[in-house]
Write a protein that holds these residues in place. Structure first.
Motif, PDB file in Angstrom:
ATOM      1  N   ARG A  74      -0.400   3.437  10.804  1.00 41.19           N
ATOM      2  CA  ARG A  74      -1.419   3.880  10.077  1.00 41.19           C
ATOM      3  C   ARG A  74      -2.503   4.830  10.792  1.00 41.19           C
ATOM      4  O   ARG A  74      -2.669   4.644  11.900  1.00 41.19           O
ATOM      5  N   ARG A  96       0.503  -4.253  10.951  1.00 39.11           N
ATOM      6  CA  ARG A  96       0.857  -2.892  10.387  1.00 39.11           C
ATOM      7  C   ARG A  96       0.818  -1.932  11.468  1.00 39.11           C
ATOM      8  O   ARG A  96       0.029  -2.123  12.426  1.00 39.11           O
ATOM      9  N   GLY A 140       0.842  -1.236  -0.207  1.00 40.75           N
ATOM     10  CA  GLY A 140       0.035  -0.031  -0.106  1.00 40.75           C
ATOM     11  C   GLY A 140       0.767   1.366  -0.121  1.00 40.75           C
ATOM     12  O   GLY A 140       0.320   2.307   0.425  1.00 40.75           O
ATOM     13  N   GLY A 141       1.869   1.218  -0.677  1.00 42.05           N
ATOM     14  CA  GLY A 141       2.856   2.455  -0.772  1.00 42.05           C
ATOM     15  C   GLY A 141       3.909   2.307  -1.219  1.00 42.05           C
ATOM     16  O   GLY A 141       4.346   1.410  -1.931  1.00 42.05           O
ATOM     17  N   GLU A 160       4.542   3.768   7.529  1.00 46.84           N
ATOM     18  CA  GLU A 160       3.806   2.565   8.118  1.00 46.84           C
ATOM     19  C   GLU A 160       4.946   1.356   8.248  1.00 46.84           C
ATOM     20  O   GLU A 160       5.492   1.269   7.211  1.00 46.84           O
ATOM     21  N   GLY A 200       3.000   5.786   2.750  1.00 41.36           N
ATOM     22  CA  GLY A 200       1.859   5.863   2.057  1.00 41.36           C
ATOM     23  C   GLY A 200       1.423   7.336   1.323  1.00 41.36           C
ATOM     24  O   GLY A 200       2.419   8.255   1.203  1.00 41.36           O
ATOM     25  N   GLU A 201       0.386   6.995   0.591  1.00 46.82           N
ATOM     26  CA  GLU A 201       0.080   8.441  -0.238  1.00 46.82           C
ATOM     27  C   GLU A 201       0.136   9.703   0.646  1.00 46.82           C
ATOM     28  O   GLU A 201       0.386  10.732  -0.118  1.00 46.82           O
TER      29      GLU A 201
END
Length: 103
Positions: free
Chosen positions: A103, A100, A57-58, A86, A80-81
């Motif tokens: 976040r 994880r 996710g990134g 994370e 991440g975006e």
């Protein structure tokens, strides 16, 4: 001027000395990973990433390898975006995402 150069040389020497333990830790970590892969206790990093890359996710910016709770774990640092960092912990033998954080 000479004193300033001497202080700079000393500071650079101290800074280089501070990097030596980090380099030694990284070399030990790489050796641990190599041996674990040879023994079949961990997947090679390239293979594991092939399985989970989309789930991270990134952007992957760091990876470490260590023994946690009796198993080998890859720890990925992912940006991440939104710019948040994370940490994603992945079982090195199964490619299962364990946890994880951040976040």
């Amino acid at each position: 001027m000479l004193h300033a150069l001497a202080r700079l040389a000393l500071a650079l020497g101290v800074a280089a000395g501070a990097l030596a333990p980090a380099h030694a830790d990284r070399a030990r970590e790489q050796e641990d990973a190599r041996k674990a892969v040879e023994r079949g206790e961990a997947l090679p990093l390239v293979e594991l990433l092939g399985r989970i890359r989309a789930q991270l996710g990134g952007e992957l910016v760091g990876v470490s390898f260590e023994r946690k709770h009796g198993r080998w774990v890859y720890e990925f640092k992912v940006v991440g975006e939104g710019g948040q960092i994370e940490e994603v912990y992945v079982d090195a033998a199964t490619a299962e995402i364990l946890k994880r954080e951040g976040r």
